[in-house]
Scaffold this motif. Structure first.
Motif, PDB file in Angstrom:
ATOM      1  N   TYR A  87      11.446 -65.297  -7.751  1.00 14.06           N
ATOM      2  CA  TYR A  87      12.301 -65.045  -6.588  1.00 14.06           C
ATOM      3  C   TYR A  87      12.756 -66.367  -5.965  1.00 14.06           C
ATOM      4  O   TYR A  87      13.930 -66.545  -5.637  1.00 14.06           O
ATOM      5  N   LEU A  88      11.810 -67.299  -5.813  1.00 15.20           N
ATOM      6  CA  LEU A  88      12.134 -68.582  -5.203  1.00 15.20           C
ATOM      7  C   LEU A  88      12.948 -69.475  -6.132  1.00 15.20           C
ATOM      8  O   LEU A  88      13.492 -70.483  -5.705  1.00 15.20           O
ATOM      9  N   ASN A  89      13.027 -69.094  -7.412  1.00 19.44           N
ATOM     10  CA  ASN A  89      13.880 -69.804  -8.356  1.00 19.44           C
ATOM     11  C   ASN A  89      15.163 -69.028  -8.629  1.00 19.44           C
ATOM     12  O   ASN A  89      15.910 -69.368  -9.538  1.00 19.44           O
ATOM     13  N   ALA A  90      15.405 -67.964  -7.822  1.00 15.06           N
ATOM     14  CA  ALA A  90      16.622 -67.147  -7.933  1.00 15.06           C
ATOM     15  C   ALA A  90      16.723 -66.418  -9.263  1.00 15.06           C
ATOM     16  O   ALA A  90      17.817 -66.030  -9.676  1.00 15.06           O
ATOM     17  N   ASN A  91      15.591 -66.204  -9.920  1.00 18.50           N
ATOM     18  CA  ASN A  91      15.566 -65.370 -11.126  1.00 18.50           C
ATOM     19  C   ASN A  91      15.261 -63.941 -10.687  1.00 18.50           C
ATOM     20  O   ASN A  91      14.154 -63.423 -10.874  1.00 18.50           O
ATOM     21  N   TYR A  92      16.247 -63.286 -10.073  1.00 22.09           N
ATOM     22  CA  TYR A  92      15.978 -62.039  -9.367  1.00 22.09           C
ATOM     23  C   TYR A  92      15.624 -60.887 -10.312  1.00 22.09           C
ATOM     24  O   TYR A  92      14.804 -60.031  -9.969  1.00 22.09           O
ATOM     25  N   ALA A  93      16.220 -60.823 -11.491  1.00 23.21           N
ATOM     26  CA  ALA A  93      15.893 -59.754 -12.428  1.00 23.21           C
ATOM     27  C   ALA A  93      14.429 -59.855 -12.850  1.00 23.21           C
ATOM     28  O   ALA A  93      13.706 -58.848 -12.901  1.00 23.21           O
ATOM     29  N   GLU A  94      13.994 -61.084 -13.147  1.00 23.66           N
ATOM     30  CA  GLU A  94      12.592 -61.286 -13.512  1.00 23.66           C
ATOM     31  C   GLU A  94      11.676 -61.004 -12.322  1.00 23.66           C
ATOM     32  O   GLU A  94      10.602 -60.424 -12.471  1.00 23.66           O
ATOM     33  N   ALA A  95      12.104 -61.431 -11.132  1.00 20.47           N
ATOM     34  CA  ALA A  95      11.301 -61.162  -9.931  1.00 20.47           C
ATOM     35  C   ALA A  95      11.118 -59.660  -9.747  1.00 20.47           C
ATOM     36  O   ALA A  95      10.010 -59.182  -9.458  1.00 20.47           O
ATOM     37  N   ALA A  96      12.187 -58.882  -9.907  1.00 24.82           N
ATOM     38  CA  ALA A  96      12.098 -57.430  -9.771  1.00 24.82           C
ATOM     39  C   ALA A  96      11.136 -56.844 -10.791  1.00 24.82           C
ATOM     40  O   ALA A  96      10.359 -55.916 -10.490  1.00 24.82           O
ATOM     41  N   ASN A  97      11.158 -57.380 -12.007  1.00 24.66           N
ATOM     42  CA  ASN A  97      10.261 -56.901 -13.058  1.00 24.66           C
ATOM     43  C   ASN A  97       8.802 -57.081 -12.656  1.00 24.66           C
ATOM     44  O   ASN A  97       7.993 -56.146 -12.739  1.00 24.66           O
ATOM     45  N   TRP A  98       8.452 -58.283 -12.161  1.00 22.61           N
ATOM     46  CA  TRP A  98       7.052 -58.552 -11.826  1.00 22.61           C
ATOM     47  C   TRP A  98       6.639 -57.880 -10.526  1.00 22.61           C
ATOM     48  O   TRP A  98       5.510 -57.395 -10.409  1.00 22.61           O
ATOM     49  N   TYR A  99       7.536 -57.795  -9.544  1.00 26.25           N
ATOM     50  CA  TYR A  99       7.201 -57.050  -8.328  1.00 26.25           C
ATOM     51  C   TYR A  99       6.999 -55.575  -8.655  1.00 26.25           C
ATOM     52  O   TYR A  99       6.129 -54.910  -8.077  1.00 26.25           O
ATOM     53  N   GLY A 100       7.808 -55.045  -9.579  1.00 31.31           N
ATOM     54  CA  GLY A 100       7.635 -53.650  -9.992  1.00 31.31           C
ATOM     55  C   GLY A 100       6.259 -53.406 -10.570  1.00 31.31           C
ATOM     56  O   GLY A 100       5.599 -52.401 -10.247  1.00 31.31           O
ATOM     57  N   LYS A 101       5.796 -54.312 -11.412  1.00 29.43           N
ATOM     58  CA  LYS A 101       4.451 -54.185 -11.981  1.00 29.43           C
ATOM     59  C   LYS A 101       3.390 -54.287 -10.884  1.00 29.43           C
ATOM     60  O   LYS A 101       2.376 -53.584 -10.910  1.00 29.43           O
ATOM     61  N   LEU A 102       3.636 -55.185  -9.916  1.00 33.66           N
ATOM     62  CA  LEU A 102       2.687 -55.340  -8.811  1.00 33.66           C
ATOM     63  C   LEU A 102       2.564 -54.040  -8.016  1.00 33.66           C
ATOM     64  O   LEU A 102       1.455 -53.595  -7.710  1.00 33.66           O
ATOM     65  N   PHE A 103       3.686 -53.418  -7.701  1.00 32.40           N
ATOM     66  CA  PHE A 103       3.643 -52.224  -6.871  1.00 32.40           C
ATOM     67  C   PHE A 103       3.115 -51.016  -7.629  1.00 32.40           C
ATOM     68  O   PHE A 103       2.557 -50.102  -7.024  1.00 32.40           O
ATOM     69  N   ILE A 104       3.305 -50.977  -8.939  1.00 33.89           N
ATOM     70  CA  ILE A 104       2.703 -49.901  -9.735  1.00 33.89           C
ATOM     71  C   ILE A 104       1.195 -50.048  -9.748  1.00 33.89           C
ATOM     72  O   ILE A 104       0.446 -49.082  -9.611  1.00 33.89           O
ATOM     73  N   LYS A 105       0.738 -51.281  -9.862  1.00 32.70           N
ATOM     74  CA  LYS A 105      -0.704 -51.539  -9.959  1.00 32.70           C
ATOM     75  C   LYS A 105      -1.391 -51.443  -8.608  1.00 32.70           C
ATOM     76  O   LYS A 105      -2.514 -50.971  -8.487  1.00 32.70           O
ATOM     77  N   ASP A 106      -0.670 -51.889  -7.547  1.00 31.86           N
ATOM     78  CA  ASP A 106      -1.276 -51.959  -6.216  1.00 31.86           C
ATOM     79  C   ASP A 106      -0.450 -51.103  -5.265  1.00 31.86           C
ATOM     80  O   ASP A 106       0.618 -51.493  -4.822  1.00 31.86           O
ATOM     81  N   ASN A 107      -0.949 -49.918  -4.943  1.00 34.41           N
ATOM     82  CA  ASN A 107      -0.219 -49.006  -4.058  1.00 34.41           C
ATOM     83  C   ASN A 107      -0.190 -49.499  -2.621  1.00 34.41           C
ATOM     84  O   ASN A 107       0.605 -49.035  -1.811  1.00 34.41           O
ATOM     85  N   GLU A 108      -1.069 -50.390  -2.263  1.00 31.57           N
ATOM     86  CA  GLU A 108      -1.123 -50.950  -0.910  1.00 31.57           C
ATOM     87  C   GLU A 108      -1.002 -52.459  -1.002  1.00 31.57           C
ATOM     88  O   GLU A 108      -1.989 -53.179  -0.917  1.00 31.57           O
ATOM     89  N   PRO A 109       0.214 -52.966  -1.239  1.00 32.66           N
ATOM     90  CA  PRO A 109       0.379 -54.416  -1.440  1.00 32.66           C
ATOM     91  C   PRO A 109      -0.037 -55.213  -0.212  1.00 32.66           C
ATOM     92  O   PRO A 109       0.020 -54.731   0.911  1.00 32.66           O
ATOM     93  N   ALA A 110      -0.428 -56.472  -0.469  1.00 35.86           N
ATOM     94  CA  ALA A 110      -0.990 -57.291   0.601  1.00 35.86           C
ATOM     95  C   ALA A 110       0.049 -57.666   1.650  1.00 35.86           C
ATOM     96  O   ALA A 110      -0.282 -57.871   2.802  1.00 35.86           O
ATOM     97  N   SER A 111       1.305 -57.746   1.278  1.00 33.47           N
ATOM     98  CA  SER A 111       2.304 -58.278   2.205  1.00 33.47           C
ATOM     99  C   SER A 111       3.537 -57.385   2.229  1.00 33.47           C
ATOM    100  O   SER A 111       4.114 -57.071   1.185  1.00 33.47           O
ATOM    101  N   ALA A 112       3.954 -57.009   3.454  1.00 39.97           N
ATOM    102  CA  ALA A 112       5.207 -56.258   3.591  1.00 39.97           C
ATOM    103  C   ALA A 112       6.381 -57.111   3.130  1.00 39.97           C
ATOM    104  O   ALA A 112       7.403 -56.574   2.686  1.00 39.97           O
ATOM    105  N   ASP A 113       6.234 -58.447   3.201  1.00 45.82           N
ATOM    106  CA  ASP A 113       7.328 -59.320   2.786  1.00 45.82           C
ATOM    107  C   ASP A 113       7.631 -59.152   1.303  1.00 45.82           C
ATOM    108  O   ASP A 113       8.772 -59.345   0.881  1.00 45.82           O
ATOM    109  N   HIS A 114       6.622 -58.769   0.516  1.00 42.37           N
ATOM    110  CA  HIS A 114       6.880 -58.519  -0.903  1.00 42.37           C
ATOM    111  C   HIS A 114       7.750 -57.281  -1.086  1.00 42.37           C
ATOM    112  O   HIS A 114       8.520 -57.191  -2.044  1.00 42.37           O
TER     113      HIS A 114
END
Length: 665
Positions: A87-114
């Motif tokens: 995300y901070l490198n503006a690779n938004y498609a890749e960022a979406a891919n990894w955030y998607g995996k994070l939210f599938i794995k963690d139903n209660e993510p640590a940060s609302a900013d994510h």
């Protein structure tokens, strides 16, 4: 905005850390790594990935984390860090891919900013419906966030952007390189811009955030309808630091620009090893920049970057992450005094700034400020917005729409009102490099719905009580209705009008009342309350009506055994006369009465005298005699139960010693 991900918050500063990244973000990243390292072991590759991420060497961290994933690691912290690094490198498609995996794995993510970053990343892939779902979850998680508030108030943002679209045609200009090119500005017939096209021979010239070169200032000359012959500016402008975002005075003798904090042309770092960004000013003599000095409101512990002068050169706008900033970077303004000194920087406030990135301001005519943001509703990544600022009055914020804005990062806007043309930078698909400079031609200027809120209350003038359901019209000088509203149960109303409108009138009306009006000069965001007081309107009373009751008047009383008009009756008589003057066809009968304290015959005669004296007063004050009749009723029409002389006090008996005004035609 690949090599510029740091510059959207600031410019990246040295071979290990970027500028304008707020301290709290560095702390959060380190804390996340500390927790995450327990989950996926202490392998050498894990420690290497964590170290790279902790040092904000995001490209190296991405490569190391991806290697761990291929080896079967699936820790939440890896997904989170991969999402953030991309995300901070503006690779938004890749960022979406990894955030998607994070939210599938963690139903209660640590940060609302994510959640917010995931929503933004989905936009950059064109997945707006999915993005909106995550924005709603983000709003539920942290509804006090300015970004959540902006989304809630602009859920039709895509329709608004579509309505703004089509105002520009854009073109990728020939001077772009395979590296990052951005921050265009004009000096005479030269295009000055920042670029990472110099690779260099040593590692210190490579920025670890993106594994790309540091930034230098270049110029291109205008020939045959386009810019060409890009060449690096002299060494006096380009040191062993990042240089970017220039702003020139109209006479071409002074330039403001962005550079890392430096000593003797090399990086100067703070206690955290970060070389912050600063704004410098230089005088221009020929091809050389001389007397380069940093501005007094810079700081060693925060970044100040991306200067732009307003047209009369009395104000300098810039981006900063100094204390008091709402998000990753905010836009500030500072007065430029006639002697070249500066006032105190002022944050433009949370109508413009959010918890995300507001950066790359450009000040144009008519008090319009353009800026890049990923905190306001947009199409993905950084979008370019416009706002009109007049004193403390701030207009609506307008997204400039397609094709100028797209699904990736669009930023560093530069505009010439005279030609309606300008430049901006973008890392959209189809470009030559990671960031390219595009020219644009404006076909339809933006307009602002400059509104002023009029608040008011409508009252009964006599009783000073609120009037519900009163009609309120706002009319212009041609008597054309601008807007209308109805008062609530508390007599209050509000209406939005064009803040540029002049000679407006606020007109209130209600059945059985005379209308009332007040002139109004619209000023944006006015807090003034408009009070309008309505007088009960006079309509011709029906035959048989007692005007004392109809006009809500004080009764006319007489002293005991007297027929003389008392002075306290004169105010009532004047209002009866006014009524008769208003309705010249009305005829009345003055009916007078007595109490019971005398014989019936005596009282009948006394009441007749009272009626005649009352009529005589009216005639003496201008009422035609042929409109008046008189009659005495003695004690035959008592208004209370004072039927004997001893049954009531004198005050109670007085209620029967009266004159009434009965409409007979």
């Amino acid at each position: 905005m690949n090599s510029l991900q740091g510059i959207s918050v600031s410019l990246p500063q040295d071979s290990s850390k970027p500028a304008m990244m707020k301290k709290k973000y560095v702390t959060i990243f380190a804390f996340s790594l500390l927790i995450g390292s327990v989950g996926y072991g202490q392998s050498q590759k894990a420690r290497k990935a964590d170290k790279a991420y902790d040092q904000l060497a995001y490209q190296n961290a991405i490569e190391s984390y991806e290697t761990l994933v291929k080896k079967g690691y699936s820790d939440e912290e890896i997904y989170k860090n991969l999402g953030d690094a991309n995300y901070l490198n503006a690779n938004y498609a890749e960022a979406a891919n990894w955030y998607g995996k994070l939210f599938i794995k963690d139903n209660e993510p640590a940060s609302a900013d994510h959640m917010y970053r995931y929503a933004q990343s989905l936009k950059s892939s064109g997945e707006y419906e999915a993005s909106n779902i995550w924005m709603e979850r983000f709003e539920d998680a942290i509804d006090t966030d300015l970004r959540a508030k902006n989304y809630n108030e602009n859920q039709d943002y895509l329709e608004k952007i579509e309505r703004m679209s089509g105002r520009y045609t854009i073109e990728n200009i020939p001077i772009n390189s395979p590296e990052s090119d951005f921050a265009p500005s004009l000096k005479d017939q030269e295009l000055i811009f920042s670029t990472a096209r110099d690779t260099g021979k040593t590692f210190r010239n490579i920025h670890e955030w993106t594994n790309r070169s540091f930034l230098n200032l270049y110029k291109a000359t205008f020939n045959n309808g386009t810019f060409s012959n890009a060449e690096r500016l002299p060494k006096s402008m380009n040191k062993k630091t990042h240089e970017s975002t220039t702003a020139f005075t109209k006479d071409g003798k002074t330039v403001y620009f962005t550079r890392n904090n430096s000593e003797k042309g090399k990086f100067a770092r703070d206690n955290e090893g970060v070389s912050r960004l600063k704004i410098y000013r230089a005088t221009i003599e020929g091809d050389e920049w001389k007397d380069i000095t940093e501005l007094p409101f810079n700081g060693d512990e925060f970044s100040t970057a991306h200067p732009t002068l307003n047209p009369d050169e009395t104000k300098l706008y810039f981006a900063s992450d100094r204390e008091g900033t709402y998000g990753a970077s905010d836009i500030y303004v500072v007065d430029v005094n006639e002697d070249g000194s500066f006032g105190t920087p002022k944050n433009l406030g949370n109508s413009i700034n959010t918890e995300s990135r507001e950066t790359f301001p450009f000040a144009a005519k008519n008090d319009i400020l353009y800026f890049a943001s990923d905190g306001h509703p947009g199409l993905g990544g950084l979008d370019i917005f416009a706002v009109q600022i007049r004193g403390d009055e701030i207009s609506e914020i307008i997204n400039l729409g397609k094709p100028l804005n797209g699904e990736q990062d669009d930023f560093s806007f530069y505009y010439s009102e005279e030609s309606g043309s300008g430049f901006f930078a973008s890392n959209r698909d189809g470009g030559v490099g990671s960031d390219d400079i595009y020219s644009f031609q404006e076909h339809e200027p933006i307009t602002f719905e400059c509104t002023s809120l009029i608040n008011g209350i409508v009252l009964d003038k006599e009783k000073n009580l609120p009037l519900a359901n009163a009609k309120v019209l706002i009319v212009d000088k041609t008597e054309k209705i601008v807007t209308e509203s109805i008062t609530d149960r508390d007599g209050r109303f509000s209406a939005n009008v064009d803040c540029n409108a002049k000679q407006l009138k606020v007109v209130a009306s209600k059945e059985d009342y005379d209308s009332s009006e007040k002139s109004w000069v619209a000023t944006q965001n006015s807090d003034e309350i408009v009070n309008l007081k309505l007088t009960k309107s006079l309509k011709a009373a029906p035959v048989g009506t007692n005007l004392i009751t109809y006009l809500n008047l004080q009764p006319i009383y007489f002293d005991l055994d007297k027929d003389v008009i008392r002075t306290d009756a004169m105010q009532t008589l004047e209002k009866v006369i006014a009524y008769l003057n208003t309705f010249p066809n009305t005829r009345i009968e003055v009916q007078s009465h007595t109490d019971v304290r005398a014989s019936e015959s005596y009282n009948l005669n006394l009441s007749a005298r009272r009626a005649k004296n009352t009529v005589a007063y009216l005639i003496a004050n201008g009422v035609e005699e042929n409109r008046l009749e008189s009659k005495g009723y003695g004690e035959s029409q008592l208004v209370n139960n004072c039927e004997t002389s001893s049954s009531c006090t004198d005050k109670r008996h007085e209620e029967n010693r009266r004159s009434e005004f009965i409409v007979i035609k």
